[in-house]
Scaffold this active site. Sequence first.
Site, PDB file in Angstrom:
ATOM      1  N   GLY A   1      32.253  26.295 -22.535  1.00 46.61           N
ATOM      2  CA  GLY A   1      31.655  25.248 -23.366  1.00 46.61           C
ATOM      3  C   GLY A   1      30.290  24.898 -22.816  1.00 46.61           C
ATOM      4  O   GLY A   1      29.550  25.754 -22.340  1.00 46.61           O
ATOM      5  N   ARG A   2      29.962  23.592 -22.860  1.00 39.18           N
ATOM      6  CA  ARG A   2      28.632  23.161 -22.407  1.00 39.18           C
ATOM      7  C   ARG A   2      28.393  23.559 -20.949  1.00 39.18           C
ATOM      8  O   ARG A   2      27.388  24.179 -20.604  1.00 39.18           O
ATOM      9  CB  ARG A   2      28.511  21.637 -22.577  1.00 39.18           C
ATOM     10  N   ILE A   3      29.337  23.196 -20.063  1.00 37.42           N
ATOM     11  CA  ILE A   3      29.126  23.448 -18.632  1.00 37.42           C
ATOM     12  C   ILE A   3      29.290  24.938 -18.322  1.00 37.42           C
ATOM     13  O   ILE A   3      28.503  25.525 -17.561  1.00 37.42           O
ATOM     14  CB  ILE A   3      30.092  22.591 -17.787  1.00 37.42           C
TER      15      ILE A   3
ATOM     16  N   ARG B   1      39.524  29.824 -26.352  1.00 32.84           N
ATOM     17  CA  ARG B   1      40.470  30.111 -27.440  1.00 32.84           C
ATOM     18  C   ARG B   1      39.720  30.704 -28.631  1.00 32.84           C
ATOM     19  O   ARG B   1      40.238  31.536 -29.351  1.00 32.84           O
ATOM     20  CB  ARG B   1      41.203  28.828 -27.853  1.00 32.84           C
TER      21      ARG B   1
ATOM     22  N   ILE C   1      36.306  23.434 -11.076  1.00 29.40           N
ATOM     23  CA  ILE C   1      35.571  22.171 -11.199  1.00 29.40           C
ATOM     24  C   ILE C   1      36.080  21.398 -12.414  1.00 29.40           C
ATOM     25  O   ILE C   1      35.445  20.437 -12.841  1.00 29.40           O
ATOM     26  CB  ILE C   1      34.041  22.378 -11.324  1.00 29.40           C
ATOM     27  N   ALA C   2      37.220  21.828 -12.982  1.00 34.17           N
ATOM     28  CA  ALA C   2      37.679  21.202 -14.234  1.00 34.17           C
ATOM     29  C   ALA C   2      38.664  20.067 -13.934  1.00 34.17           C
ATOM     30  O   ALA C   2      38.258  18.897 -13.806  1.00 34.17           O
ATOM     31  CB  ALA C   2      38.285  22.260 -15.135  1.00 34.17           C
ATOM     32  N   ARG C   3      39.930  20.401 -13.783  1.00 33.84           N
ATOM     33  CA  ARG C   3      40.943  19.416 -13.413  1.00 33.84           C
ATOM     34  C   ARG C   3      41.998  20.105 -12.551  1.00 33.84           C
ATOM     35  O   ARG C   3      42.364  21.266 -12.804  1.00 33.84           O
ATOM     36  CB  ARG C   3      41.621  18.821 -14.650  1.00 33.84           C
TER      37      ARG C   3
ATOM     38  N   GLU D   1      44.915  14.108  -6.846  1.00 39.31           N
ATOM     39  CA  GLU D   1      43.775  13.464  -6.180  1.00 39.31           C
ATOM     40  C   GLU D   1      43.850  11.939  -6.292  1.00 39.31           C
ATOM     41  O   GLU D   1      44.316  11.437  -7.309  1.00 39.31           O
ATOM     42  CB  GLU D   1      42.429  14.000  -6.729  1.00 39.31           C
TER      43      GLU D   1
ATOM     44  N   HIS E   1      35.811  15.750  -5.879  1.00 41.16           N
ATOM     45  CA  HIS E   1      35.490  15.500  -7.295  1.00 41.16           C
ATOM     46  C   HIS E   1      34.063  14.940  -7.442  1.00 41.16           C
ATOM     47  O   HIS E   1      33.871  13.838  -7.973  1.00 41.16           O
ATOM     48  CB  HIS E   1      36.525  14.543  -7.920  1.00 41.16           C
ATOM     49  N   ILE E   2      33.108  15.739  -7.004  1.00 38.11           N
ATOM     50  CA  ILE E   2      31.714  15.267  -7.024  1.00 38.11           C
ATOM     51  C   ILE E   2      30.800  16.151  -7.867  1.00 38.11           C
ATOM     52  O   ILE E   2      29.580  16.069  -7.752  1.00 38.11           O
ATOM     53  CB  ILE E   2      31.122  15.167  -5.593  1.00 38.11           C
TER      54      ILE E   2
HETATM   55  N1  LIG Z   1      34.469  18.081 -11.483  1.00 39.66           N
HETATM   56  C1  LIG Z   1      33.732  17.245 -12.198  1.00 39.66           C
HETATM   57  O1  LIG Z   1      33.127  16.299 -11.682  1.00 39.66           O
HETATM   58  C2  LIG Z   1      33.579  17.477 -13.666  1.00 39.66           C
HETATM   59  C3  LIG Z   1      34.574  18.087 -14.390  1.00 39.66           C
HETATM   60  N2  LIG Z   1      34.433  18.298 -15.738  1.00 39.66           N
HETATM   61  C4  LIG Z   1      35.494  18.998 -16.480  1.00 39.66           C
HETATM   62  O2  LIG Z   1      34.921  20.066 -17.214  1.00 39.66           O
HETATM   63  C5  LIG Z   1      35.488  20.116 -18.502  1.00 39.66           C
HETATM   64  C6  LIG Z   1      34.578  20.847 -19.467  1.00 39.66           C
HETATM   65  O3  LIG Z   1      33.467  20.060 -19.821  1.00 39.66           O
HETATM   66  P1  LIG Z   1      32.440  20.570 -20.971  1.00 39.66           P
HETATM   67  O4  LIG Z   1      31.937  21.921 -20.641  1.00 39.66           O
HETATM   68  O5  LIG Z   1      31.475  19.481 -21.223  1.00 39.66           O
HETATM   69  O6  LIG Z   1      33.463  20.682 -22.193  1.00 39.66           O
HETATM   70  P2  LIG Z   1      33.331  21.526 -23.531  1.00 39.66           P
HETATM   71  O7  LIG Z   1      34.264  20.895 -24.493  1.00 39.66           O
HETATM   72  O8  LIG Z   1      31.913  21.704 -23.910  1.00 39.66           O
HETATM   73  O9  LIG Z   1      33.894  22.965 -23.118  1.00 39.66           O
HETATM   74  C7  LIG Z   1      35.225  23.239 -22.893  1.00 39.66           C
HETATM   75  C8  LIG Z   1      35.451  24.718 -23.198  1.00 39.66           C
HETATM   76  O10 LIG Z   1      36.792  25.047 -22.835  1.00 39.66           O
HETATM   77  C9  LIG Z   1      37.336  25.880 -23.848  1.00 39.66           C
HETATM   78  N3  LIG Z   1      38.792  25.715 -23.856  1.00 39.66           N
HETATM   79  C10 LIG Z   1      39.495  24.634 -24.237  1.00 39.66           C
HETATM   80  N4  LIG Z   1      40.811  24.856 -24.096  1.00 39.66           N
HETATM   81  C11 LIG Z   1      40.926  26.139 -23.642  1.00 39.66           C
HETATM   82  C12 LIG Z   1      42.028  26.967 -23.329  1.00 39.66           C
HETATM   83  N5  LIG Z   1      43.283  26.536 -23.471  1.00 39.66           N
HETATM   84  N6  LIG Z   1      41.784  28.213 -22.870  1.00 39.66           N
HETATM   85  C13 LIG Z   1      40.518  28.663 -22.758  1.00 39.66           C
HETATM   86  N7  LIG Z   1      39.436  27.918 -23.042  1.00 39.66           N
HETATM   87  C14 LIG Z   1      39.637  26.675 -23.482  1.00 39.66           C
HETATM   88  C15 LIG Z   1      36.686  25.402 -25.146  1.00 39.66           C
HETATM   89  O11 LIG Z   1      36.638  26.430 -26.121  1.00 39.66           O
HETATM   90  P3  LIG Z   1      37.809  26.611 -27.206  1.00 39.66           P
HETATM   91  O12 LIG Z   1      38.018  25.265 -27.827  1.00 39.66           O
HETATM   92  O13 LIG Z   1      37.282  27.643 -28.122  1.00 39.66           O
HETATM   93  O14 LIG Z   1      38.995  27.085 -26.455  1.00 39.66           O
HETATM   94  C16 LIG Z   1      35.287  25.055 -24.669  1.00 39.66           C
HETATM   95  O15 LIG Z   1      34.439  26.170 -24.780  1.00 39.66           O
HETATM   96  C17 LIG Z   1      35.791  18.645 -18.820  1.00 39.66           C
HETATM   97  O16 LIG Z   1      36.809  18.519 -19.783  1.00 39.66           O
HETATM   98  C18 LIG Z   1      36.192  18.087 -17.475  1.00 39.66           C
HETATM   99  O17 LIG Z   1      37.585  18.189 -17.310  1.00 39.66           O
HETATM  100  C19 LIG Z   1      33.303  17.897 -16.386  1.00 39.66           C
HETATM  101  C20 LIG Z   1      32.293  17.273 -15.708  1.00 39.66           C
HETATM  102  C21 LIG Z   1      32.343  17.002 -14.294  1.00 39.66           C
HETATM  103  O1  LIG Z   2      33.057  13.896 -16.445  1.00 34.83           O
HETATM  104  C1  LIG Z   2      34.107  14.321 -15.984  1.00 34.83           C
HETATM  105  O2  LIG Z   2      35.018  14.795 -16.702  1.00 34.83           O
HETATM  106  C2  LIG Z   2      34.342  14.285 -14.517  1.00 34.83           C
HETATM  107  O3  LIG Z   2      35.304  14.775 -14.043  1.00 34.83           O
HETATM  108  C3  LIG Z   2      33.365  13.633 -13.605  1.00 34.83           C
HETATM  109  O4  LIG Z   2      32.100  13.539 -14.133  1.00 34.83           O
HETATM  110  C4  LIG Z   2      33.922  12.272 -13.252  1.00 34.83           C
HETATM  111  O5  LIG Z   2      33.877  11.541 -14.379  1.00 34.83           O
HETATM  112  C5  LIG Z   2      33.190  11.543 -12.222  1.00 34.83           C
HETATM  113  O6  LIG Z   2      33.614  12.061 -11.054  1.00 34.83           O
HETATM  114  C6  LIG Z   2      33.429  10.052 -12.269  1.00 34.83           C
HETATM  115  O7  LIG Z   2      34.806   9.744 -12.441  1.00 34.83           O
END
Ligand SMILES: NC(=O)C1=CN([C@@H]2O[C@H](COP(=O)(O)OP(=O)(O)OC[C@H]3O[C@@H](n4cnc5c(N)ncnc54)[C@H](OP(=O)(O)O)[C@@H]3O)[C@@H](O)[C@H]2O)C=CC1
Ligand SMILES: O=C(O)C(=O)[C@@H](O)[C@H](O)[C@H](O)CO
Length: 343
Positions: free
Chosen positions: A158-160, A180, A239-241, A270, A288-289
């Site tokens: 996705g975006r990231i 997906r 870096i997701a969850r 966490e 988680h930074i």
């Molecule tokens: N560690 C941190 O501090 C941070 C963590 N995050 C995490 O990163 C995640 C992504 O952020 P962002 O990029 O903005 O989100 P987006 O919604 O832009 O991107 C998510 C991508 O994941 C894909 N996706 C969703 N479900 C599945 C699946 N089951 N299998 C494969 N691909 C899948 C989606 O495509 P499709 O729908 O086609 O499957 C989409 O391209 C956040 O939800 C958050 O949990 C974000 C910021 C900071």
């Molecule tokens: O945006 C997300 O999904 C993140 O996981 C991070 O940006 C956290 O929000 C940040 O650590 C503050 O809770």
Amino acid sequence: MAETRPRVWVSQPLFADIVGRLHEYFDVAATEQVTQHSPQAIAAALREVDGALVTLNDPIGAAEIAGATRLRAIANVAVGYNNLDVRAMSDAGILVTNTPDVLTETTADFGFALMMAAARRITEAERWLRDGHWRQWNFESLLGGDIHRATLGILGMGRIGQGIARRAAGFDMRVLYHNRNRLPEAVERECRAEYTDLDGLLARADHLVLVLPYSLQVHHLIDSTALAKMKRTATLTNIARGGLVDEDALADALEGGRLAAAGLDVFEGEPAVNPRLLALRNVVLTPHIASGSLATRRAMVSLAVGNLIAALGHGPHAGRPPSPVNAAALGSKPLPQAGEGLG
Ligand SMILES: NC(=O)C1=CN([C@@H]2O[C@H](COP(=O)(O)OP(=O)(O)OC[C@H]3O[C@@H](n4cnc5c(N)ncnc54)[C@H](OP(=O)(O)O)[C@@H]3O)[C@@H](O)[C@H]2O)C=CC1
Ligand SMILES: O=C(O)C(=O)[C@@H](O)[C@H](O)[C@H](O)CO
């Protein structure tokens, strides 16, 4: 009779100068210390307010909103919103907002850095040096895997994920991804990325990065079966969850030499970290930074504050918050103008 102002709750301390904008429109109950609120405390706070600004540390489900009869909007200060039961909120007519885009590039920077740190054993090498082991230079010690010209696998493009892919071009990496839904060709071309199924991604990646949202459907998506499909020389960066990865299976793989290294910014329980991961040398652990640059964290709070003001019918975007999550589910219920309720 004097009009009563709407009330909002701010669940954690969040840049007081930015959160201060709320005072123009609302009576604000702000939490002054970082607090792990109990479910009862969250429910009690939500009962009293029209809106709330919350973070990932504040899990809110049907039970927490059951008595919150005046609650109309929850602004999450994160792009991920798995801390919120969005369906329960939609059923109750509560608008949820998040903070996409403003954190994309900062988080992509960090994901790339964490992947590099794991592959090149940077934190392990630093610990080794600080612990006084560098008495003689050894040609064969602390050897890692290469990033340049390696194959990067992005799960969640996705975006990231796309931000990480763009960075990979500078390292002449081959980029594979799995979502997906396949991306439009123009986006694939811009990211120089090739679509593959999940098994292909696992089998072919030298460095696999997880950037997909968490939900119960993808709980422990990376389990022992998935890990067994990866190269023994590969790295895994999350870096997701935390809940996407079975941490015990990951520890087994890292201990047994079935995976070279891991970089983890997120953990299932966490802030508690699986003690088996803490004991391993070949894993880089960060608290988680990934979105944590000063500018980006301030931008996240600013966006969330703007969302809350707009969702409660005030400010320049009254009734049209910039980043709603469940607007479609609330479709038939128009957002309020100042002084109105949502429902
Ligand atoms: N560690 C941190 O501090 C941070 C963590 N995050 C995490 O990163 C995640 C992504 O952020 P962002 O990029 O903005 O989100 P987006 O919604 O832009 O991107 C998510 C991508 O994941 C894909 N996706 C969703 N479900 C599945 C699946 N089951 N299998 C494969 N691909 C899948 C989606 O495509 P499709 O729908 O086609 O499957 C989409 O391209 C956040 O939800 C958050 O949990 C974000 C910021 C900071
Ligand atoms: O945006 C997300 O999904 C993140 O996981 C991070 O940006 C956290 O929000 C940040 O650590 C503050 O809770």
